[in-house]
Design a protein around this motif. Sequence first.
Motif, PDB file in Angstrom:
ATOM      1  N   LEU A 449     -12.230  46.837   5.040  1.00  0.00           N
ATOM      2  CA  LEU A 449     -12.547  45.962   6.168  1.00  0.00           C
ATOM      3  C   LEU A 449     -12.311  46.659   7.511  1.00  0.00           C
ATOM      4  CD1 LEU A 449     -13.625  43.131   6.690  1.00  0.00           C
ATOM      5  CD2 LEU A 449     -11.299  42.258   6.611  1.00  0.00           C
ATOM      6  N   GLN A 450     -11.375  47.620   7.538  1.00  0.00           N
ATOM      7  CA  GLN A 450     -11.150  48.363   8.788  1.00  0.00           C
ATOM      8  C   GLN A 450     -12.419  49.125   9.202  1.00  0.00           C
ATOM      9  OE1 GLN A 450      -7.299  50.209   7.395  1.00  0.00           O
ATOM     10  NE2 GLN A 450      -6.945  50.248   9.580  1.00  0.00           N
ATOM     11  N   PHE A 451     -13.137  49.696   8.231  1.00  0.00           N
ATOM     12  CA  PHE A 451     -14.399  50.389   8.532  1.00  0.00           C
ATOM     13  C   PHE A 451     -15.391  49.404   9.146  1.00  0.00           C
ATOM     14  CE2 PHE A 451     -13.960  53.744   4.884  1.00  0.00           C
ATOM     15  CZ  PHE A 451     -13.098  54.485   5.669  1.00  0.00           C
ATOM     16  N   GLU A 452     -15.493  48.224   8.515  1.00  0.00           N
ATOM     17  CA  GLU A 452     -16.466  47.228   8.992  1.00  0.00           C
ATOM     18  C   GLU A 452     -16.140  46.804  10.423  1.00  0.00           C
ATOM     19  OE1 GLU A 452     -17.096  43.971   6.228  1.00  0.00           O
ATOM     20  OE2 GLU A 452     -16.687  45.324   4.542  1.00  0.00           O
ATOM     21  N   VAL A 453     -14.842  46.626  10.688  1.00  0.00           N
ATOM     22  CA  VAL A 453     -14.433  46.206  12.029  1.00  0.00           C
ATOM     23  C   VAL A 453     -14.775  47.287  13.054  1.00  0.00           C
ATOM     24  CG1 VAL A 453     -12.438  45.694  13.501  1.00  0.00           C
ATOM     25  CG2 VAL A 453     -12.661  44.587  11.289  1.00  0.00           C
ATOM     26  N   VAL A 454     -14.511  48.552  12.715  1.00  0.00           N
ATOM     27  CA  VAL A 454     -14.815  49.653  13.642  1.00  0.00           C
ATOM     28  C   VAL A 454     -16.313  49.678  13.944  1.00  0.00           C
ATOM     29  CG1 VAL A 454     -14.955  52.169  13.857  1.00  0.00           C
ATOM     30  CG2 VAL A 454     -12.821  51.101  13.120  1.00  0.00           C
ATOM     31  N   GLN A 455     -17.142  49.574  12.911  1.00  0.00           N
ATOM     32  CA  GLN A 455     -18.594  49.607  13.142  1.00  0.00           C
ATOM     33  C   GLN A 455     -19.065  48.397  13.952  1.00  0.00           C
ATOM     34  OE1 GLN A 455     -20.036  50.656   8.931  1.00  0.00           O
ATOM     35  NE2 GLN A 455     -21.281  51.953  10.247  1.00  0.00           N
ATOM     36  N   PHE A 456     -18.506  47.236  13.635  1.00  0.00           N
ATOM     37  CA  PHE A 456     -18.863  46.009  14.355  1.00  0.00           C
ATOM     38  C   PHE A 456     -18.483  46.139  15.830  1.00  0.00           C
ATOM     39  CE2 PHE A 456     -17.779  41.826  16.041  1.00  0.00           C
ATOM     40  CZ  PHE A 456     -18.869  41.050  15.661  1.00  0.00           C
ATOM     41  N   ARG A 457     -17.273  46.661  16.089  1.00  0.00           N
ATOM     42  CA  ARG A 457     -16.811  46.760  17.475  1.00  0.00           C
ATOM     43  C   ARG A 457     -17.538  47.883  18.231  1.00  0.00           C
ATOM     44  NH1 ARG A 457     -10.457  46.437  17.961  1.00  0.00           N
ATOM     45  NH2 ARG A 457     -11.056  46.463  20.154  1.00  0.00           N
ATOM     46  N   MET A 458     -17.878  48.963  17.557  1.00  0.00           N
ATOM     47  CA  MET A 458     -18.649  50.031  18.223  1.00  0.00           C
ATOM     48  C   MET A 458     -19.986  49.460  18.711  1.00  0.00           C
ATOM     49  SD  MET A 458     -17.017  53.002  18.340  1.00  0.00           S
ATOM     50  CE  MET A 458     -18.159  54.372  18.417  1.00  0.00           C
TER      51      MET A 458
END
Length: 542
Positions: A449-458
């Motif tokens: 989920l950390q990957f998903e959050v980083v991509q979402f926030r980028m």
Amino acid sequence: MSTEIQAELQTQVERRRNFAIISHPDAGKTTLTEKLLLYGGAIHQAGAVKARRAQRHATSDWMEMEQQRGISITSTVLQFDYKGCQINLLDTPGHQDFSEDTYRTLAAADNAVMLIDAAKGLEPQTRKLFEVCRLRGLPIFTFVNKLDRPGREPLELLDEIEQELGLATYAANWPIGMGDRFKGVFERSSQKIHLFERSAHGQREALDTMIDFGDPRIEQLLEQDLYYQFKDDLELLEGVGSALDLEAVHAGMMTPVFFGSAMTNFGVEPFLNAFLDYALKPTPHVSNQGDIEPTYPEFSGFIFKLQANMDPKHRDRVAFVRVCSGKFEKDMTVNHARTGKIVRLSRPQKLFAQDREVIETAYPGDVIGLNNPGVFAIGDTIYVGQKLEYEGIPSFSPELFAYLKNPNPSKFKQFQKGVLELREEGAVQIMHSADESKREPILAAVGQLQFEVVQFRMQSEYGVETTLELLPYSVARWVVGGWEALEKAGRLFNTVTVKDSWNRPVLLFRNEWNVGQVEADHPELQLNAIAPVFSGREPNPL
């Protein structure tokens, strides 16, 4: 020091309580947080976390992605006054992919509230977070939630906590009925029964009728079988249960247990009242100058969290500071222990999830927000007077690795800025290949989920579409002794060398077996699963 300041500090420390809530996802943590705010008068209508458009969103879940998914993925701080006390509530992410953010938040807490689902009992993430609380020696208060639904027997739940966590329990209250027949709780300290009436969706405070335990009206108000069952339970509890020992509670050896339902507000107010009586007030903190008492006259504090873009309009970066000693005042100048620079703290903010207001003063136990133009790192100490440095906050071994790629060269600047700010914040660990020709950052995460959050926030905060290229590694180890020790060891098999954000060597392995191989072939090479801290005094080994 003037006796006036001493008296002011003493008074303010006495009225402060600070705690973090820990739980497995879905145990109702954000709902309980909302209800505590409701009773504290900080909000007038509680919002549920369910992803229903018509409902208010929970105050503590301010990030767009949290509101879409109905989960907490960042820590927030909520401050409110209740019965003459100032409460600092540190809301932590429930999802295990964000356990590192939770760990950092627990570094700033004096007490922890462990939330348990009455039907499920102890769950894996609760156990994991409990261990972190134990490492920090935090007093733990247990709230058994969701008694408005069918669940396990209360005595069985107490037994599970004692057996599995090795923690003595004291039932501070006892439920009357369960599921549709959950009528209220009996408070053992006051010997009063609280009978509740439901309010619409639990958005307002529950109506509470208080009756003395010996009052004959109880038999008319409760169905006969419920009343007899309750009396039998109580007799059993008095016979086998432990007595309350506040010293054991403060040492993290005993947990007071409260039963209730955050959704219907049953038992929330009795819990809050008892918490004020039993909880630890702000405690001393370990520094390189020994333990610093909260009433130490000079101001000091440490940064336990950074957050970018809490206010999307202003693209801000906020450093969360736990005040440890002395009195904080707006516009004061402080020393920054890591860099030796002098910093003026001009726009301090009181935090209330995403809402902020400028504050004039703060005291030990409080958490304040400081604008952070790249000055602070997690673990930094700020102080006035004699130089001191608090314990730093370590990073844990990530288990997932991926190159983060920017397919659009025209967005290079935004991409770099996003990576830099998310790295500072600790949203994910960022590493780079030791091979200079590979420039893309490697994201190193505890969970997917950390990957998903980083991509979402980028995408949402920096306007950059990104792609991920997963790497086949699952274990990271920091090299004790740095590059020099690594060179001495010579050629290593079944591992790849990368560098972390502070240019320290990290070895990535496919599995634990490969780690064992390298350790056996190179006994002189010391490897560590926890990164050395970048800022602050190296904590005692966990």
